[in-house]
Design a protein around this motif. Structure first.
Motif, PDB file in Angstrom:
ATOM      1  N   ASP A 163      51.682 -15.635   4.983  1.00 24.61           N
ATOM      2  CA  ASP A 163      50.325 -15.146   5.224  1.00 24.61           C
ATOM      3  C   ASP A 163      49.931 -15.415   6.680  1.00 24.61           C
ATOM      4  N   PRO A 164      49.779 -14.385   7.507  1.00 26.75           N
ATOM      5  CA  PRO A 164      49.476 -14.606   8.930  1.00 26.75           C
ATOM      6  C   PRO A 164      48.082 -15.147   9.187  1.00 26.75           C
ATOM      7  N   GLU A 165      47.191 -15.010   8.223  1.00 30.29           N
ATOM      8  CA  GLU A 165      45.851 -15.569   8.406  1.00 30.29           C
ATOM      9  C   GLU A 165      45.838 -17.063   8.128  1.00 30.29           C
ATOM     10  N   ARG A 166      46.682 -17.495   7.224  1.00 30.52           N
ATOM     11  CA  ARG A 166      46.775 -18.919   6.917  1.00 30.52           C
ATOM     12  C   ARG A 166      47.606 -19.658   7.963  1.00 30.52           C
ATOM     13  N   ASP A 249      52.340 -32.031   1.282  1.00 29.61           N
ATOM     14  CA  ASP A 249      50.961 -31.554   1.400  1.00 29.61           C
ATOM     15  C   ASP A 249      50.961 -30.073   1.030  1.00 29.61           C
ATOM     16  N   PRO A 250      50.149 -29.667   0.057  1.00 33.85           N
ATOM     17  CA  PRO A 250      50.102 -28.245  -0.303  1.00 33.85           C
ATOM     18  C   PRO A 250      49.539 -27.371   0.803  1.00 33.85           C
ATOM     19  N   ARG A 251      49.049 -28.009   1.879  1.00 33.45           N
ATOM     20  CA  ARG A 251      48.537 -27.258   3.034  1.00 33.45           C
ATOM     21  C   ARG A 251      49.363 -27.606   4.277  1.00 33.45           C
ATOM     22  N   PRO A 252      50.607 -27.172   4.318  1.00 36.84           N
ATOM     23  CA  PRO A 252      51.463 -27.527   5.453  1.00 36.84           C
ATOM     24  C   PRO A 252      50.958 -26.993   6.787  1.00 36.84           C
ATOM     25  N   GLU A 253      50.108 -25.957   6.722  1.00 36.26           N
ATOM     26  CA  GLU A 253      49.579 -25.391   7.974  1.00 36.26           C
ATOM     27  C   GLU A 253      48.803 -26.426   8.774  1.00 36.26           C
ATOM     28  N   MET A 277      59.882 -19.922   8.578  1.00 29.23           N
ATOM     29  CA  MET A 277      59.057 -18.723   8.752  1.00 29.23           C
ATOM     30  C   MET A 277      57.589 -19.090   8.924  1.00 29.23           C
ATOM     31  N   GLN A 278      57.137 -20.139   8.249  1.00 29.20           N
ATOM     32  CA  GLN A 278      55.758 -20.598   8.438  1.00 29.20           C
ATOM     33  C   GLN A 278      55.544 -21.066   9.872  1.00 29.20           C
ATOM     34  N   ALA A 279      56.531 -21.805  10.397  1.00 29.31           N
ATOM     35  CA  ALA A 279      56.433 -22.289  11.777  1.00 29.31           C
ATOM     36  C   ALA A 279      56.440 -21.131  12.765  1.00 29.31           C
ATOM     37  N   MET A 280      57.307 -20.151  12.528  1.00 27.22           N
ATOM     38  CA  MET A 280      57.362 -18.998  13.419  1.00 27.22           C
ATOM     39  C   MET A 280      56.064 -18.208  13.358  1.00 27.22           C
TER      40      MET A 280
END
Length: 365
Positions: A163-166, A249-253, A277-280
């Motif tokens: 999700d690019p917004e998250r 953490d369920p919120r790694p962002e 992919m989350q990091a990228m």
């Protein structure tokens, strides 16, 4: 469509997170999603908490009870498609389906790059019992087609969607202050603490750089079977003040935003790792390896720096290079997010899985 996901594993990592993200994404599009898993599995509890119908079935091991339980479930719920994820539940679901008077199209998702056995039974499972196979990377798809010879079934690569917004770029210094982290250059990893994720090499690499006078800290986000061993490694080396174990953490962002640099030194079993992919997508410069299908997203010098597996010296050199070169960090981070936006969004994953499920449902039974 009415779609049943099955998961035998009691583990918790990128595979389970992808299943839940996909279920949520398709539910928002009007589909009905249910899950079959042992009550002892964490995904069972997490899916229930998200409001999904979850069925407690004895599928943690390959046995007749599991086959019969899935057969009863398939007969009672009128599913359009079944999506299996681990080896055990794939076998049990395939056998249950074969014994049912009304067969449900079965989609087998392969999340990792571990070798698939080459024997008649496995050929039946993939070539005959499955209506379609999904892999998380193109390299995995090619291995199934060319290496295993599974050519009687459609195999499609569908990378995990983010999700690019998250997950978006942020001010790392501000994020560190919010989390109570020291104001130091921060190298980070988000991954289940398994041996093949390579945490111990990353700890050694950061320790070497600290010994050479580099001012940096390491943030380890995640939990798993290797935590005790990794904490002992840090304590024995005297690095406890500069290595923080944040746990799961369920919120790694939140933690990704606090990093200047993301590292994933895996040496086995990867498809396209969700955390990478989350990091990228978060616009972080990344260092990783080419194991599994990682090379499809991490292109050395373009979207990431790629180092040999299990090589502490190469890892330390890459970290030092990016710590010293602000321009390279910015360029890699921007290119990483652009690639993720173009190829690996949550919407794109859901589009592709809708197509897979629709095609499987349309096949003759």
């Amino acid at each position: 469509m009415k779609i049943l996901h099955t998961e035998a594993s009691a583990g918790w990592g990128g595979q389970e997170l992808r299943i839940l993200a996909e279920m949520q994404g398709l539910r928002e599009r009007g589909h009905t999603l249910e899950l079959a898993a042992p009550a002892s599995a964490r995904i069972h509890r997490e899916a229930a908490a998200l409001g999904f119908t979850v069925h407690d079935v004895p599928i943690a091991r390959k046995n007749l009870r599991g086959v019969l339980a899935l057969r009863r479930l398939l007969r009672s719920r009128d599913f359009d498609v079944v999506n299996t994820h681990s080896s055990t539940d794939s076998w049990l679901a395939a056998l249950a389906n074969a014994l049912s008077p009304r067969r449900v199209p079965l989609v087998r998702t392969r999340h990792i790059s571990a070798p698939v056995p080459r024997n008649p039974a496995t050929r039946w499972l993939y070539n005959r019992a499955a209506a379609a196979i999904v892999t998380t990377g193109e390299k995995l798809r090619e291995e199934l087609r060319e290496g295993n010879g599974f050519r009687d079934v459609t195999i499609r690569s569908v990378p995990t969607g983010i999700d690019p917004e998250r997950f978006h770029p942020a001010d790392a210094a501000a994020a560190r202050a919010e989390l109570g982290l020291p104001a130091l250059f921060t190298v980070g990893i988000v991954a289940t603490l398994r041996s093949w994720k390579g945490h111990r090499y990353l700890i050694d690499a950061v320790g070497q750089l600290r010994a050479q006078g580099q001012d940096l800290q390491l943030l380890i986000v995640g939990d798993g079977p290797q935590r005790e061993a990794l904490e002992a490694q840090v304590a024995a080396a005297g690095w406890s003040e500069v290595v923080r174990f944040a746990g799961h953490d369920p919120r790694p962002e939140r933690w990704l935003r606090a990093m200047d640099l993301f590292v994933l030194p895996s040496y086995a079993n990867e498809g396209v790792p969700q955390a990478l992919m989350q990091a990228m997508m978060s616009g972080l410069p990344c260092i990783t390896t080419s194991i599994g299908a990682i090379g499809e997203v991490a292109r050395d010098g373009e979207t990431a720096l790629v180092v040999p597996t299990q090589d502490t010296q190469a890892l330390a050199a890459a970290i030092a290079r990016l710590q010293q070169d602000t321009g390279l960090r910015q360029r890699l981070g921007q290119a990483a997010r652009a690639f993720a936006l173009a190829h690996c969004t949550l919407a794109a994953m859901c589009d592709a899985m809708e197509e897979v499920f629709s095609s499987a449902r349309a096949q003759p039974r």
